[in-house]
Design an enzyme around this catalytic site. Structure first.
Site, PDB file in Angstrom:
ATOM      1  N   ASN A  42     -13.375  19.737 -34.793  1.00  0.00           N
ATOM      2  CA  ASN A  42     -14.753  19.927 -34.331  1.00  0.00           C
ATOM      3  C   ASN A  42     -15.517  20.774 -35.347  1.00  0.00           C
ATOM      4  OD1 ASN A  42     -13.033  22.004 -33.399  1.00  0.00           O
ATOM      5  ND2 ASN A  42     -14.382  22.541 -31.712  1.00  0.00           N
ATOM      6  N   GLU A  44     -19.042  22.722 -35.404  1.00  0.00           N
ATOM      7  CA  GLU A  44     -20.184  23.150 -34.595  1.00  0.00           C
ATOM      8  C   GLU A  44     -21.385  23.487 -35.477  1.00  0.00           C
ATOM      9  OE1 GLU A  44     -18.554  26.163 -32.003  1.00  0.00           O
ATOM     10  OE2 GLU A  44     -17.489  24.639 -30.839  1.00  0.00           O
ATOM     11  N   ASN A  45     -22.505  23.763 -34.814  1.00  0.00           N
ATOM     12  CA  ASN A  45     -23.756  24.010 -35.527  1.00  0.00           C
ATOM     13  C   ASN A  45     -24.561  25.041 -34.738  1.00  0.00           C
ATOM     14  OD1 ASN A  45     -26.735  23.339 -36.287  1.00  0.00           O
ATOM     15  ND2 ASN A  45     -25.515  22.193 -37.763  1.00  0.00           N
ATOM     16  N   ALA A  46     -25.327  25.855 -35.451  1.00  0.00           N
ATOM     17  CA  ALA A  46     -26.162  26.859 -34.785  1.00  0.00           C
ATOM     18  C   ALA A  46     -27.135  26.202 -33.806  1.00  0.00           C
ATOM     19  CB  ALA A  46     -26.921  27.669 -35.821  1.00  0.00           C
ATOM     20  N   GLU A  55     -12.497  14.339 -32.445  1.00  0.00           N
ATOM     21  CA  GLU A  55     -12.194  12.905 -32.421  1.00  0.00           C
ATOM     22  C   GLU A  55     -13.208  12.129 -33.249  1.00  0.00           C
ATOM     23  OE1 GLU A  55     -12.457  15.010 -29.944  1.00  0.00           O
ATOM     24  OE2 GLU A  55     -11.086  14.557 -28.291  1.00  0.00           O
TER      25      GLU A  55
HETATM   26  N1  THU Z   1     -14.344  19.393 -28.306  1.00  0.00           N
HETATM   27  C1  THU Z   1     -13.757  18.472 -29.126  1.00  0.00           C
HETATM   28  O1  THU Z   1     -13.789  18.593 -30.349  1.00  0.00           O
HETATM   29  N2  THU Z   1     -13.154  17.403 -28.540  1.00  0.00           N
HETATM   30  C2  THU Z   1     -13.084  17.206 -27.204  1.00  0.00           C
HETATM   31  O2  THU Z   1     -12.745  16.120 -26.768  1.00  0.00           O
HETATM   32  C3  THU Z   1     -13.406  18.317 -26.292  1.00  0.00           C
HETATM   33  C4  THU Z   1     -14.370  19.305 -26.866  1.00  0.00           C
HETATM   34  C5  THU Z   1     -15.033  20.524 -28.932  1.00  0.00           C
HETATM   35  C6  THU Z   1     -16.535  20.455 -28.862  1.00  0.00           C
HETATM   36  C7  THU Z   1     -16.905  21.907 -29.020  1.00  0.00           C
HETATM   37  O3  THU Z   1     -16.985  22.198 -30.405  1.00  0.00           O
HETATM   38  C8  THU Z   1     -15.736  22.669 -28.414  1.00  0.00           C
HETATM   39  O4  THU Z   1     -14.670  21.738 -28.311  1.00  0.00           O
HETATM   40  C9  THU Z   1     -16.020  23.256 -27.049  1.00  0.00           C
HETATM   41  O5  THU Z   1     -16.529  22.296 -26.192  1.00  0.00           O
END
Ligand code: THU
Length: 132
Positions: A42, A44-46, A55
């Protein structure tokens, strides 16, 4: 391909996540038709909604390598307590490139917790076949 290698790849990818806001790193590893593994985490971004799931990153890596079929996918997240199953949107993302019986291996930092088929996670799903 032993599940162990795929699971290890997902856990390693989890360690490369960029998740400063949720502090919830997730890694994913896809086994393709040729036996190659594609990983993602994953990012993320500000601007929160702009972040993307592990995924989605792994699928992008698979597509950019020229592959289009997910034979198996491992997802690693959390602390080994609750299952880090793919979110609803990611179940649909996986569906695009996988079959109903494709294994989805849910892992924590120490390894496999539970295996599902895609159909168990996304029953009666809509997919590419619906569009002919
Ligand atoms: N997240 C995933 O990368 N995959 C998932 O299927 C569940 C959630 C990430 C998104 C976000 O960066 C963090 O988990 C918290 O929700």
């Amino acid at each position: 391909m032993a599940d162990e290698a795929l699971i290890k790849a997902a856990i390693t990818a989890m360690g490369r996540a960029y998740a400063p806001y949720s502090k919830f790193p997730v890694g994913a590893a896809i086994l393709d038709q040729d036996g190659a593994i594609h990983v993602g985490a994953n990012i993320e971004n500000a601007a929160y909604p702009v972040g993307n799931c592990a995924e989605a990153s792994a699928i992008a890596a698979m597509i950019m390598s020229g592959q289009k079929r997910i034979m198996k996918i491992a997802v690693a997240g959390g602390d080994g307590d609750l299952l880090c199953t793919p979110c609803g949107a990611c179940r649909q993302r996986i569906r695009e490139f996988a079959a109903a019986d494709t294994p989805v291996l849910i892992c924590g930092p120490d390894g496999l917790q539970q295996g599902f088929t895609l159909a168990e996670l996304l029953p009666a799903s809509f997919g590419p076949e619906n569009l002919g």
